[in-house]
Design a protein around this motif. Structure first.
Motif, mmCIF file in Angstrom:
data_model
loop_
_atom_site.group_PDB
_atom_site.id
_atom_site.type_symbol
_atom_site.label_atom_id
_atom_site.label_comp_id
_atom_site.label_asym_id
_atom_site.label_seq_id
_atom_site.Cartn_x
_atom_site.Cartn_y
_atom_site.Cartn_z
ATOM 1 N N VAL A 7 34.764 -40.036 65.287
ATOM 2 C CA VAL A 7 34.565 -40.307 63.867
ATOM 3 C C VAL A 7 35.771 -41.086 63.378
ATOM 4 C CG1 VAL A 7 34.262 -39.316 61.582
ATOM 5 C CG2 VAL A 7 33.227 -38.212 63.537
ATOM 6 N N ALA A 8 35.606 -42.337 63.061
ATOM 7 C CA ALA A 8 36.715 -43.135 62.565
ATOM 8 C C ALA A 8 37.148 -42.641 61.204
ATOM 9 C CB ALA A 8 36.304 -44.606 62.490
ATOM 10 N N ALA A 9 38.440 -42.860 60.894
ATOM 11 C CA ALA A 9 38.956 -42.390 59.612
ATOM 12 C C ALA A 9 38.186 -43.002 58.446
ATOM 13 C CB ALA A 9 40.440 -42.734 59.506
ATOM 14 N N SER A 10 37.735 -44.244 58.616
ATOM 15 C CA SER A 10 37.005 -44.903 57.541
ATOM 16 C C SER A 10 35.639 -44.280 57.299
ATOM 17 C CB SER A 10 36.841 -46.395 57.854
ATOM 18 O OG SER A 10 36.143 -46.560 59.082
ATOM 19 N N ASP A 11 35.145 -43.513 58.280
ATOM 20 C CA ASP A 11 33.834 -42.884 58.144
ATOM 21 C C ASP A 11 33.908 -41.556 57.393
ATOM 22 O OD1 ASP A 11 32.684 -44.924 59.545
ATOM 23 O OD2 ASP A 11 32.879 -43.904 61.484
ATOM 24 N N LEU A 12 35.112 -41.037 57.218
ATOM 25 C CA LEU A 12 35.272 -39.727 56.601
ATOM 26 C C LEU A 12 35.468 -39.858 55.093
ATOM 27 C CD1 LEU A 12 37.675 -38.097 59.189
ATOM 28 C CD2 LEU A 12 35.201 -37.899 59.070
ATOM 29 N N ARG A 13 34.939 -38.883 54.385
ATOM 30 C CA ARG A 13 35.092 -38.872 52.933
ATOM 31 C C ARG A 13 36.372 -38.150 52.565
ATOM 32 N NH1 ARG A 13 28.901 -37.402 50.972
ATOM 33 N NH2 ARG A 13 27.877 -39.210 51.925
ATOM 34 N N LEU A 14 37.470 -38.852 52.692
ATOM 35 C CA LEU A 14 38.766 -38.282 52.363
ATOM 36 C C LEU A 14 39.177 -38.718 50.961
ATOM 37 C CD1 LEU A 14 40.744 -38.940 55.665
ATOM 38 C CD2 LEU A 14 39.802 -36.756 54.897
ATOM 39 N N PRO A 15 39.703 -37.805 50.163
ATOM 40 C CA PRO A 15 40.252 -38.234 48.868
ATOM 41 C C PRO A 15 41.464 -39.124 49.094
ATOM 42 C CG PRO A 15 40.751 -35.925 49.296
ATOM 43 C CD PRO A 15 39.799 -36.346 50.371
ATOM 44 N N ASP A 16 41.764 -39.958 48.127
ATOM 45 C CA ASP A 16 42.871 -40.899 48.270
ATOM 46 C C ASP A 16 44.224 -40.200 48.277
ATOM 47 O OD1 ASP A 16 41.132 -43.026 48.366
ATOM 48 O OD2 ASP A 16 41.167 -43.334 46.186
ATOM 49 N N ALA A 17 44.298 -39.078 47.584
ATOM 50 C CA ALA A 17 45.581 -38.379 47.488
ATOM 51 C C ALA A 17 45.341 -36.926 47.124
ATOM 52 C CB ALA A 17 46.473 -39.042 46.426
ATOM 53 N N LEU A 18 46.354 -36.110 47.359
ATOM 54 C CA LEU A 18 46.289 -34.711 46.950
ATOM 55 C C LEU A 18 46.568 -34.611 45.458
ATOM 56 C CD1 LEU A 18 48.268 -33.046 49.888
ATOM 57 C CD2 LEU A 18 45.791 -33.388 49.683
ATOM 58 N N GLN A 19 46.062 -33.551 44.851
ATOM 59 C CA GLN A 19 46.244 -33.349 43.422
ATOM 60 C C GLN A 19 47.597 -32.692 43.141
ATOM 61 O OE1 GLN A 19 44.033 -34.448 41.088
ATOM 62 N NE2 GLN A 19 42.979 -35.349 42.862
ATOM 63 N N PRO A 20 48.259 -33.107 42.091
ATOM 64 C CA PRO A 20 49.532 -32.457 41.739
ATOM 65 C C PRO A 20 49.296 -31.050 41.194
ATOM 66 C CG PRO A 20 48.915 -34.052 40.052
ATOM 67 C CD PRO A 20 47.918 -34.214 41.162
ATOM 68 N N GLY A 21 50.299 -30.219 41.348
ATOM 69 C CA GLY A 21 50.227 -28.885 40.753
ATOM 70 C C GLY A 21 49.669 -27.809 41.664
ATOM 71 N N ARG A 22 49.199 -28.183 42.846
ATOM 72 C CA ARG A 22 48.685 -27.182 43.803
ATOM 73 C C ARG A 22 49.421 -27.332 45.120
ATOM 74 N NH1 ARG A 22 42.891 -27.270 45.351
ATOM 75 N NH2 ARG A 22 43.542 -25.306 46.288
ATOM 76 N N PRO A 23 49.580 -26.259 45.889
ATOM 77 C CA PRO A 23 50.252 -26.370 47.188
ATOM 78 C C PRO A 23 49.539 -27.382 48.088
ATOM 79 C CG PRO A 23 50.033 -24.065 46.545
ATOM 80 C CD PRO A 23 49.249 -24.860 45.549
ATOM 81 N N LYS A 24 50.334 -28.250 48.697
ATOM 82 C CA LYS A 24 49.752 -29.304 49.518
ATOM 83 C C LYS A 24 49.008 -28.734 50.728
ATOM 84 C CE LYS A 24 53.166 -32.807 48.228
ATOM 85 N NZ LYS A 24 54.236 -33.724 48.709
ATOM 86 N N GLY A 25 49.564 -27.690 51.324
ATOM 87 C CA GLY A 25 48.917 -27.105 52.501
ATOM 88 C C GLY A 25 47.543 -26.555 52.184
ATOM 89 N N ASP A 26 47.408 -25.871 51.041
ATOM 90 C CA ASP A 26 46.112 -25.319 50.646
ATOM 91 C C ASP A 26 45.091 -26.427 50.444
ATOM 92 O OD1 ASP A 26 47.310 -22.884 50.712
ATOM 93 O OD2 ASP A 26 47.362 -22.576 48.529
ATOM 94 N N GLN A 27 45.515 -27.511 49.765
ATOM 95 C CA GLN A 27 44.588 -28.617 49.535
ATOM 96 C C GLN A 27 44.166 -29.277 50.840
ATOM 97 O OE1 GLN A 27 45.253 -31.334 46.133
ATOM 98 N NE2 GLN A 27 47.205 -30.248 45.853
ATOM 99 N N LEU A 28 45.138 -29.488 51.712
ATOM 100 C CA LEU A 28 44.846 -30.145 52.981
ATOM 101 C C LEU A 28 43.881 -29.307 53.820
ATOM 102 C CD1 LEU A 28 45.429 -32.520 54.867
ATOM 103 C CD2 LEU A 28 47.385 -31.226 55.761
ATOM 104 N N ARG A 29 44.102 -28.002 53.847
ATOM 105 C CA ARG A 29 43.219 -27.120 54.618
ATOM 106 C C ARG A 29 41.795 -27.172 54.064
ATOM 107 N NH1 ARG A 29 46.004 -23.073 54.017
ATOM 108 N NH2 ARG A 29 44.890 -21.898 52.427
ATOM 109 N N GLU A 30 41.653 -27.151 52.759
ATOM 110 C CA GLU A 30 40.320 -27.214 52.153
ATOM 111 C C GLU A 30 39.632 -28.534 52.468
ATOM 112 O OE1 GLU A 30 41.041 -26.590 48.033
ATOM 113 O OE2 GLU A 30 41.671 -24.499 48.272
ATOM 114 N N ILE A 31 40.398 -29.625 52.434
ATOM 115 C CA ILE A 31 39.825 -30.943 52.723
ATOM 116 C C ILE A 31 39.354 -31.007 54.181
ATOM 117 C CG2 ILE A 31 40.389 -33.390 53.020
ATOM 118 C CD1 ILE A 31 42.285 -33.042 50.568
ATOM 119 N N LEU A 32 40.193 -30.551 55.103
ATOM 120 C CA LEU A 32 39.843 -30.627 56.516
ATOM 121 C C LEU A 32 38.643 -29.749 56.846
ATOM 122 C CD1 LEU A 32 43.370 -30.643 58.197
ATOM 123 C CD2 LEU A 32 41.853 -32.569 57.722
ATOM 124 N N GLU A 33 38.575 -28.589 56.224
ATOM 125 C CA GLU A 33 37.425 -27.719 56.464
ATOM 126 C C GLU A 33 36.143 -28.353 55.936
ATOM 127 O OE1 GLU A 33 36.151 -23.011 56.118
ATOM 128 O OE2 GLU A 33 38.064 -23.703 55.289
#
Length: 256
Positions: A7-33
């Protein structure tokens, strides 16, 4: 195991950036799941370097969250580098339900290949499990089970021919053993003594299952009984641990 699809990175629905105000690890884990769920099983995930650069986070943060998802069974690593979405497991919940009935209830098309189906003389161990004299005639049935055309389990079981006469005459590639026993002989499974162990397959079974001999499997050894306590079958089967989950319920009996 089917070869994972890239699966190429361009094929994935990734947000452009993490949201401020929340732990980065929590956001990243939710996105990857979420990405893993959408991508489906056996799909190649973006590299840790790509994720770190894309979301502007430390590689250590990415690695920590990927490791957590691996531990949770959402992702798995291959050769210690590439990361893939985990394969969906076909869970067998009720130990009294036949493989065919269980898979059909889940909307999965099962397939069976008979490896051995012969009447034999019972050795002391099988005779003891079936409660028949040593040397009694028993029907030994060995079947390779498939789920969606992928080898899933090698099931081996033994039944008394005296109790189930002519059982060897059925087509066991197309018929359910438990259903046939109930319809033909009026015998219904009621309870099962089961022992489950983690093992490595021998080379023969590994070849049947299409896996490496280093891949863990489950040995499930059970004796199935009817309502009166009579033995229906005594089996010892090998299941791929990456395709099979055993669920149990434990309940404390009321104090007497």
């Amino acid at each position: 195991m089917p070869r994972p699809k890239h699966v190429a990175a361009s094929d994935l629905r990734l947000p452009d950036a993490l949201q401020p105000g929340r732990p980065k690890g929590d956001q990243l884990r939710e996105i990857l799941e979420s990405v893993a769920t959408e991508a489906g099983p056996g799909r190649l995930m973006p590299s840790e370097r790509f994720l770190a650069e894309h979301f502007q986070v430390a590689r250590g943060t990415v690695r920590q969250e990927v490791n957590r998802l691996v531990a949770d069974g959402v992702l798995y690593r291959q050769h210690g580098t590439a990361t893939f979405t985990a394969e969906r497991q076909a869970a067998h919940i009720d130990m009294l339900t036949s493989f065919t009935e269980d898979m059909q209830a889940r909307g999965v098309v099962p397939k069976t290949k008979v490896l051995h189906a012969e009447v034999e003389s019972a050795g002391p161990r099988i005779a003891g499990r079936l409660n028949v004299p040593p040397g009694a005639r028993v029907f030994r049935l060995e079947r390779l089970r498939y789920v969606e055309d992928e080898p899933f389990a090698v099931e081996r079981t033994n039944l008394s021919v005296d109790r189930f006469p002519d059982i060897e005459l059925f087509d066991w590639e197309t018929q359910s053993l438990h259903r046939t026993i109930e319809e033909r002989w009026g015998v219904r499974p009621e309870w099962n003594d089961t022992a489950i162990s983690a093992v490595l397959p021998n080379s023969h079974d590994a070849a049947l299952l299409g896996i490496e001999a280093t891949q863990p499997c489950l040995i499930i050894e059970g004796t199935l009984h009817d309502q009166s306590g009579g033995v229906i079958e005594a089996g010892r089967s090998l299941y791929r641990a990456d395709r099979y989950t055993v669920f149990t319920q434990a309940r404390r009996s009321p104090a007497s």
